[in-house]
Design an enzyme around this catalytic site. Structure first.
Site, PDB file in Angstrom:
ATOM      1  N   GLU A   1      33.401 -17.766  29.492  1.00  0.00           N
ATOM      2  CA  GLU A   1      31.985 -17.916  29.088  1.00  0.00           C
ATOM      3  C   GLU A   1      32.217 -19.771  28.475  1.00  0.00           C
ATOM      4  O   GLU A   1      33.439 -19.377  27.505  1.00  0.00           O
ATOM      5  CB  GLU A   1      32.126 -17.010  27.910  1.00  0.00           C
TER       6      GLU A   1
ATOM      7  N   HIS B   1      31.940  -5.615  18.840  1.00  0.00           N
ATOM      8  CA  HIS B   1      31.182  -5.978  19.371  1.00  0.00           C
ATOM      9  C   HIS B   1      30.802  -6.549  20.644  1.00  0.00           C
ATOM     10  O   HIS B   1      30.677  -6.429  21.569  1.00  0.00           O
ATOM     11  CB  HIS B   1      30.655  -7.676  18.520  1.00  0.00           C
ATOM     12  N   GLU B   2      32.258  -6.892  20.875  1.00  0.00           N
ATOM     13  CA  GLU B   2      33.028  -7.145  22.934  1.00  0.00           C
ATOM     14  C   GLU B   2      31.827  -6.070  23.672  1.00  0.00           C
ATOM     15  O   GLU B   2      31.558  -6.022  24.836  1.00  0.00           O
ATOM     16  CB  GLU B   2      34.116  -7.406  22.693  1.00  0.00           C
TER      17      GLU B   2
ATOM     18  N   MET C   1      36.289 -11.937  23.332  1.00  0.00           N
ATOM     19  CA  MET C   1      35.489 -12.280  25.258  1.00  0.00           C
ATOM     20  C   MET C   1      35.506 -10.917  26.100  1.00  0.00           C
ATOM     21  O   MET C   1      36.023 -10.114  25.912  1.00  0.00           O
ATOM     22  CB  MET C   1      36.183 -13.396  25.978  1.00  0.00           C
TER      23      MET C   1
ATOM     24  N   GLY D   1      36.992 -15.046  18.548  1.00  0.00           N
ATOM     25  CA  GLY D   1      37.855 -14.541  18.429  1.00  0.00           C
ATOM     26  C   GLY D   1      37.481 -13.478  20.188  1.00  0.00           C
ATOM     27  O   GLY D   1      39.034 -12.535  19.978  1.00  0.00           O
TER      28      GLY D   1
ATOM     29  N   ASN E   1      34.238  -9.862  29.034  1.00  0.00           N
ATOM     30  CA  ASN E   1      34.369  -9.731  30.790  1.00  0.00           C
ATOM     31  C   ASN E   1      34.593  -8.524  30.663  1.00  0.00           C
ATOM     32  O   ASN E   1      35.308  -7.734  29.816  1.00  0.00           O
ATOM     33  CB  ASN E   1      35.930 -10.146  31.006  1.00  0.00           C
TER      34      ASN E   1
END
Ligand code: BES
Ligand code: ZN
Length: 846
Positions: free
Chosen positions: A122, A286-287, A252, A250, A254
């Site tokens: 990203e 969050h992820e 990602m 911080g 995926n």
């Protein structure tokens, strides 16, 4: 000189992709400098596209061969991609490229971190791995084969063994990930609400295995929370997280293979502070939450970034509120919003939550897209109510599952479930700038009238703003402190909007924008007596804190502009709050906090004055000293009361006590020259207490021995040493800050290629407001030198860091001139990246 200005991309130019992807087969033959990537992609023409050009993105790829339906083709290559002749029917594209992960210092695409292969795709990194339509509205089913001698080989989806992976969920290329290296796992499992077992792993290098337990626990709690609150279940049999030392961001999201900056996942009581634990918990959540808000439903194009980021930040804030308490989390979020987003929104980099153009998309992962984006979701929920909010979300998840969506798609779900017209609400996504809301009051004949007048200042490219819908939560208190009107939402829709409260005995005291229900700046004539009253009596915890904050700000501004002495009423109010056992310790710690020097600079600028950072520093010191003296009879007792017994636990209650205890310590250190801090340093068994003690010592220019001992003890722990680097620069006073930062860049452990270490030094220099803005200009000079150096290696991190200059317009002519010179020097660097060129140009232009 620079190349000609890079091309801007416009939202209004969006067209659907010419070709869609069904399946993608990738084979990686990993090698540090000669990795081969073989791709086999099934394309078909998009019936919805008018354009028939076959275009694949690709950057820094050495194309070995390409075939269409088995026949070798000659592609037309440019710096940024290729075109080729293709049939007007489904076809198979095959290609082989060579890339060099070891020399990829930008940390985007496939790169190496300490001998480990990893990816970051990203937003537009996949095009550095192979030729592909690298845009989020092209979604395909990926199968991956990894060939190499590394022990552990990971990619998205399900593990088929032998380095082979298959992800059944169609996804855009930005969610692709690959990791290979000598890793070990902390493993666990989770049973979903429908009874499926999911294997969970956190993959780390050998020595870090003892730092995984908290992250794993946070992951399981996040999975449960998303089931309970949003009804969202995980959708694969495996969820992997990998910790990487060299990472721009911080973490990602995926698909099935989240990649984390080690700082955002690894934690132990000995090496991590309470703040670290809190942040790790939020990032893991969050992820994970992106699996639905981002992955199952993704963005049509990068202008819609807030569709996934604003919403997912809102969701992680909800989660953290549920875990750690809504009042203090809200205060923390608003502090961050004001420090970063308001600062951005009121300067040259202001842009709408949904921008309309960009040159480099990496430059738009901003506080505005994230934090203001999250505020918009919060306002939507406030306006339509909880039930309608979750109903609309359910519709969004069912209607758009598997799609690449827009803000219009999102809002339509709420229009359809509520019957409400959200076109005015949509302005929040389109208009940049922080709205100002002027508050007028009138009391007459038992009727109290509040008049709200809204304006939004011009921002780059947007001179005129229309009135927005602003939900302002209001409560009323009687003179005796009783609440006579519970929280009510005033929906401000007009430029001037009046709200009446009838049948009142006397003029009430209003509590306005409770819970910070709208991200606006209130402009009102409020006396300090009224602020003190609200600090003592408001039932809304946010506004209770806010009243104290407004008081502190007023005190500091009068100290700066009128040479006033610290206000006794303010000092008395602090003592009252600190003593109030009915208030949670973490709330009391927040209430004892004073506005930052950057806050005061902005407030002065807003009030039409030119801030002098040196003067603000002195005032801040004087006030802290006065607070320390005024409270010296109660801080030692409070410090003792807040002691936490037993083994360290990162939970909110214990962390809150430590927070108040360390607030006391920092004040006490100003009185006892660090004696108590030295004692705490020597006896602490966790990083929160140890690091606070060291910070308190250095702040009063003591602790030389402890500082050396700390480094010696922790020199093999990168994450602790990052904190140490940062503290050296943060605690250096005034003109010494730049010299200290420079000294740290010469330290044997300084490594500019590691973003965490670079930020530890230069983030701290920028955060040392008076040091960075030292009148000599040396802070600006050093920053520019290193941004230029970093840009050659890592444009993305250099560009983010260049925002340290976004406030140049606030300052005096000399400082402005020096900052402009520093920026000009950056801009004139040969081969400057597109990332930094765009940022510096925008900062200078406005
Ligand atoms: N999708 C982003 C990571 C990202 C950002 C990738 C920019 C590429 C470019 C991820 O979900 C994210 O938002 N991470 C945040 C942390 C989060 C808690 C707000 C980050 O990395 O700072
Ligand atoms: Zn995100």
């Amino acid at each position: 000189m620079r190349d000609a200005a890079p091309q801007a991309i416009y939202l209004s130019d969006y067209t659907p992709p010419a070709y869609l992807v069904d399946t993608v087969e990738l084979t990686f033959k990993l090698h540090p400098t000669k990795t081969r990537v073989i791709s086999k992609i099934a394309f078909r023409p998009n019936p919805e596209a008018s354009n028939k050009t076959f275009y694949l993105h690709g950057e820094n790829l050495d194309l070995k061969w390409a075939r269409i339906d088995g026949a070798e083709v000659k592609a037309n290559q440019t710096e940024l991609g290729l075109t080729a002749q293709v049939p007007d029917a489904p076809f198979i594209w095959e290609a082989e490229v060579e890339i060099s992960p070891e020399t990829n210092t930008a940390l985007e695409g496939l790169y190496m971190s300490k001998g480990m292969y990893c990816t970051q795709c990203e937003a537009e990194g996949f095009r550095k791995i192979t030729y592909y339509p690298d845009r989020p509205d092209v979604m395909g089913v990926f199968s991956v084969t990894i060939e190499c001698d590394e022990k552990i080989k990971l990619s998205n989806g399900n593990d088929l063994g032998d380095g082979k992976w298959h992800d059944p969920w169609p996804k855009p290329a930005y969610l692709f990930a690959l990791v290979a290296g000598d890793l070990v796992a902390h493993s666990d499992s989770f049973t979903t609400m429908s009874g499926r077992d999911v294997a969970l792993n956190i993959w780390v290098r050998d020595g870090d295995l003892h730092k995984c337990a908290f992250g794993m626990d946070a992951l399981k709690r996040s999975m449960k929370w998303d089931e309970e609150v949003y009804g969202r279940e995980y959708d694969l049999d495996l969820f992997n997280i990998v910790a990487v030392d060299d990472f721009n961001m911080g973490a990602m999201e995926n698909k099935g293979l989240n990649i984390f900056n080690s700082a955002a996942v690894l934690a132990s009581p000995e090496t991590s502070t309470d703040a670290n634990f809190e942040r790790i918990e939020a990032i893991i959540a969050h992820e994970y939450f992106h699996n639905w808000t981002g992955n199952r439903i993704t963005c049509r194009d990068w202008f819609q970034l807030c569709l996934k980021e604003g919403l997912t930040v809102f969701r992680d804030q909800q989660f953290s509120g549920d875990v750690r308490g809504h009042a203090t989390q809200r205060i923390g979020n608003v502090l961050a919003l004001r420090a970063r987003q308001f600062r951005e929104d009121n300067g040259p980099l202001a842009h709408p939550v949904r921008p309309t153009s960009f040159v480099e998309i990496n430059n738009f992962y901003t506080s505005t897209v994230y934090e203001k984006g999250a505020e918009i979701i919060g306002m939507l929920k406030t306006l339509i109510g909880d039930e309608a909010y979750y109903k609309g979300c359910d519709l969004y998840f069912t209607r758009h599952d598997g799609q690449a969506c827009t803000i219009e798609d999102w809002l339509k779900c709420f229009e359809d479930t509520t019957g409400r017209d959200l076109s005015q609400f949509k302005l929040w996504y389109e208009q940049a700038g922080t709205p100002r809301v002027k508050v007028g009051e009138d009391f007459n004949d038992g009727t109290y009238t509040l008049t709200f007048t809204q304006t939004t200042p011009p921002t780059p490219g947007q001179d005129v703003k229309d009135p927005k819908v602003i939900p302002i939560a209001v409560g009323l208190l009687a003179e005796n402190g009783n609440e006579i009107q519970t929280t009510k939402i005033c929906e401000v829709t007009d430029e001037v909007h009046k709200f009446r409260f009838t049948n009142l005995d006397a003029k009430p005291v209003p509590s306005i924008n409770r819970g910070f229900s709208a991200p606006v700046i209130l402009e009102r004539d409020q006396t300090n007596a009224e602020r003190a009253f609200l600090l003592a009596h408001d039932t809304d915890p946010f506004n209770k804190w806010e009243a104290g904050r407004a008081l502190a700000k007023d005190v500091m501004i009068r100290m700066v502009t009128e040479d006033a002495t610290p206000d006794q009423a303010y000092l008395d109010a602090l003592i009252t709050v600190a003593r109030d056992n009915t208030l949670d310790p973490d709330f009391r710690a927040l209430a004892l906090g004073r506005p930052s020097q950057d806050d005061i600079a902005q407030a002065l600028f807003d009030g039409g004055q030119t801030p002098d950072p040196t003067r603000i520093y002195q005032v801040s010191e004087t006030l802290s000293q006065s607070v320390a003296e005024a409270m010296q009879d109660i801080t030692p007792k409070l410090y003792a009361e807040m002691a936490v017994d037993g083994p360290y636990s990162p939970d909110a209650k214990a962390a809150g006590k430590r927070s108040l205890q360390n607030s006391c310590l920092s004040l006490i250190s100003r009185i006892d020259s660090g004696a108590l801090a030295a004692k705490q340093y020597a006896s602490s068994d966790n990083m929160t207490m140890q690091f606070s003690a060291l910070a308190s010592l250095l702040n009063v220019e003591k602790g030389e021995d402890e500082n050396i001992a700390f480094y010696k003890h922790w020199k093999d722990d990168r994450l602790v040493i990052d904190k140490w680097f940062s503290l050296q620069v943060m605690s250096a006073k005034l003109s010494k800050a730049t010299a200290k930062a420079k000294e740290m860049t010469a330290h044997p452990d300084f490594d500019m290629a590691n973003p965490n270490r670079f930020r530890a030094v230069f983030g701290a220099l920028a955060g040392n407001t008076a040091g960075f803005h030292d009148p000599s200009g040396q802070g600006y000079g050093l920053m520019a030198d290193w941004l230029i150096k970093l840009d050659a290696k890592n444009p993305q991190t250099a560009a983010r860091m260049s925002t340290v200059f976004e406030t140049w317009h606030r300052y005096d002519a000399d400082r402005q001139q020096m900052m402009q010179a520093a920026l000009g020097r950056i801009l004139n660097t040969p081969n400057l990246s597109r990332d930094v060129t765009e940022m510096v140009t925008r900062i200078l232009e406005a």
